[in-house]
Motif scaffolding. Sequence first.
Motif: not given
Length: 339
Positions: A105-109, A36-38
């Motif tokens: 995972x943390x960056x998505x949050x 997702x671009x991250x």
Amino acid sequence: MELIIRTFDLQLQHTFSISRKSINTQPTVIIELKSEGISGYGEATSNPYYNVSVNTIISDLEKIRPIIERDSDRTPEIYWKQMHMHLKDNLFALCALDVAYTDLYARKKKQKLFQMWNYTITNNPLTDYTIGIDTIAKMVIKMKQKPWPIYKIKLGTSDDIAIVTELRKHTNAIFRIDANCGWSVSESLQNAVVLKKLGVEFLEQPLAAEDWDGHSELFKKSVLPIIADESCITETDILKCYKHFHGVNVKLMKCGGITPAKRMIEQARQLGLKTMVGCMTESTIGISAIAHLLPILDYVDMDGALLLAKDIAEGVTIIEGKIIYSELDGTGSRLYEVQ
């Protein structure tokens, strides 16, 4: 989810020596998980002591690339258990994957790891700075070039006491001693008495990893605390270290990532053991992950990137032992080449 694998040869500022080897260059593998671009980043270095090479890390990851690249919103804990089934024989590769996934995972949050874990960072311990084995004169020079509040001194030579005695003349800093399995029981007990007077805080892994009887004796008789390193690899070792050591040094690459490392630290704390996380000679990718465990540690050794002639990434910064977090989410790290 896309898996990207990169390799680097990390050049060191000085030849780095411990009781069993010397190196000038440290090969490392950086993996990136993109979704997702991250991107999330993880790292694993080669390590002959644990029979790990760049080739084995890459090979074992490539074997399960289709499994890794399945898009996932699983928690890091569930993801680690699933990946462990495939990488249980290469925990270094599992570490790189686990850290990258946890970072992603943390960056998505839109959170830093310590925020995701609800940790408070106000009382974080300072990191030590390592002085590798060398001539006494060169060890003094290395120390003077890097004024620091805590030094970790690598020993396991015929001049160990002379080394610490001379270094003490040039600083009031706290000393920690890492013999890397280089001493006997009698040497350890005798050295501890002298080293305590020289301002040493603890001894790390003085005996061979499998010498549990010897470490049990040191646990009972040593005037300095004994911290396990080579005797503490994976989660099952924490209970084994209880009543054999006063504390444990957990390393992410050895145990398979930040997910099991966190569990190991929590178990050690419940048993009343002192907790420490150590590093390899690695880049800021790996070091930045360690920083988020600081709130549950008594000690930390996360100077690996400081030993490099040139880093390959940005992330946490370290100023005279104090860790300053990046503004980025997740672990806070990012490769320079892919900014």
